[in-house]
Design a protein around this motif. Structure first.
Motif, PDB file in Angstrom:
ATOM      1  N   GLY A 117      48.282  49.814  49.517  1.00 22.82           N
ATOM      2  CA  GLY A 117      47.354  48.706  49.704  1.00 22.82           C
ATOM      3  C   GLY A 117      47.238  47.930  48.404  1.00 22.82           C
ATOM      4  O   GLY A 117      47.945  48.217  47.438  1.00 22.82           O
ATOM      5  N   ILE A 118      46.341  46.948  48.371  1.00 22.07           N
ATOM      6  CA  ILE A 118      46.123  46.200  47.138  1.00 22.07           C
ATOM      7  C   ILE A 118      44.880  46.739  46.432  1.00 22.07           C
ATOM      8  O   ILE A 118      43.981  47.278  47.064  1.00 22.07           O
TER       9      ILE A 118
ATOM     10  N   ALA B 190      47.070  47.382  61.774  1.00 30.19           N
ATOM     11  CA  ALA B 190      46.791  46.243  62.649  1.00 30.19           C
ATOM     12  C   ALA B 190      45.393  45.693  62.417  1.00 30.19           C
ATOM     13  O   ALA B 190      45.174  44.481  62.553  1.00 30.19           O
ATOM     14  N   GLU B 191      44.450  46.562  62.067  1.00 34.28           N
ATOM     15  CA  GLU B 191      43.076  46.100  61.833  1.00 34.28           C
ATOM     16  C   GLU B 191      43.004  45.099  60.700  1.00 34.28           C
ATOM     17  O   GLU B 191      42.275  44.109  60.783  1.00 34.28           O
ATOM     18  N   VAL B 192      43.740  45.334  59.626  1.00 32.55           N
ATOM     19  CA  VAL B 192      43.688  44.425  58.489  1.00 32.55           C
ATOM     20  C   VAL B 192      44.428  43.121  58.799  1.00 32.55           C
ATOM     21  O   VAL B 192      44.069  42.066  58.268  1.00 32.55           O
ATOM     22  N   LEU B 193      45.419  43.165  59.678  1.00 36.16           N
ATOM     23  CA  LEU B 193      46.077  41.933  60.106  1.00 36.16           C
ATOM     24  C   LEU B 193      45.116  41.071  60.923  1.00 36.16           C
ATOM     25  O   LEU B 193      45.085  39.848  60.783  1.00 36.16           O
ATOM     26  N   ASP B 194      44.337  41.713  61.782  1.00 35.94           N
ATOM     27  CA  ASP B 194      43.357  40.998  62.606  1.00 35.94           C
ATOM     28  C   ASP B 194      42.142  40.551  61.796  1.00 35.94           C
ATOM     29  O   ASP B 194      41.509  39.547  62.126  1.00 35.94           O
TER      30      ASP B 194
ATOM     31  N   ASN C  47      38.755  42.702  51.175  1.00 37.95           N
ATOM     32  CA  ASN C  47      37.667  42.423  50.239  1.00 37.95           C
ATOM     33  C   ASN C  47      36.593  43.501  50.308  1.00 37.95           C
ATOM     34  O   ASN C  47      36.035  43.906  49.288  1.00 37.95           O
ATOM     35  N   ASP C  48      36.306  43.962  51.511  1.00 35.69           N
ATOM     36  CA  ASP C  48      35.214  44.913  51.722  1.00 35.69           C
ATOM     37  C   ASP C  48      35.584  46.351  51.375  1.00 35.69           C
ATOM     38  O   ASP C  48      34.746  47.109  50.893  1.00 35.69           O
ATOM     39  N   ASP C  49      36.827  46.740  51.646  1.00 37.25           N
ATOM     40  CA  ASP C  49      37.207  48.146  51.544  1.00 37.25           C
ATOM     41  C   ASP C  49      38.701  48.273  51.207  1.00 37.25           C
ATOM     42  O   ASP C  49      39.491  48.735  52.032  1.00 37.25           O
ATOM     43  N   PRO C  50      39.118  47.849  49.986  1.00 38.18           N
ATOM     44  CA  PRO C  50      40.545  47.812  49.690  1.00 38.18           C
ATOM     45  C   PRO C  50      41.237  49.165  49.665  1.00 38.18           C
ATOM     46  O   PRO C  50      42.458  49.235  49.821  1.00 38.18           O
ATOM     47  N   TYR C  51      40.484  50.271  49.500  1.00 37.36           N
ATOM     48  CA  TYR C  51      41.124  51.578  49.349  1.00 37.36           C
ATOM     49  C   TYR C  51      41.107  52.450  50.602  1.00 37.36           C
ATOM     50  O   TYR C  51      41.805  53.447  50.652  1.00 37.36           O
TER      51      TYR C  51
END
Length: 128
Positions: A26-27, A81-85, A91-95
């Motif tokens: 992830g970022i 898929a959740e992060v794509l949607d 921003n809220d939970d990068p890890y």
């Protein structure tokens, strides 16, 4: 900023967590902060191969668009898929909720070039 100790980090602001022989990436918190509000994300498909140091997608924030670079070579096993949607998860939970890909490593030795949390914190503190 938060840099969890159990993760490894790339100079391109990607984190890596090894789970059951699979690498989750992830970022970083630093990256999402620099990008501002995340608006869109382009990621590869499951089954695609990624090569170390090559771009595997892009991320668009309010401040800029940035390429995402693979910290190692491997095959994409799963895409979040959740992060794509809902790119705002980054921003809220990068890890946790904002992970991007699960990848099967081609060569675990490629992980040796990644930084610890302390090294990464020093790296971002001393960047140009």
């Amino acid at each position: 900023m938060d840099f969890p100790e159990e993760l490894k980090y790339s100079r391109e602001h990607v984190w890596v967590r090894i789970e059951n022989g699979t690498a989750v990436i992830g970022i970083t918190d630093f990256a999402q902060n620099e990008l501002g509000i995340i608006l869109a994300l382009e990621l590869p498909d499951e089954g695609d191969d990624v090569e170390q140091d090559d771009s595997f997608g892009s991320i668009e924030g309010r401040k800029t668009v940035a390429e995402l670079y693979a910290p190692f070579s491997g095959t994409i096993e799963s895409v979040n898929a959740e992060v794509l949607d809902n790119p705002g998860l980054l921003n809220d939970d990068p890890y946790d909720g904002g992970w991007l890909l699960e990848v099967t490593l081609d060569d675990p030795d490629e992980l040796k070039g990644l930084m610890t949390a302390d090294d990464y914190a020093e790296y971002v503190e001393n960047r140009d």
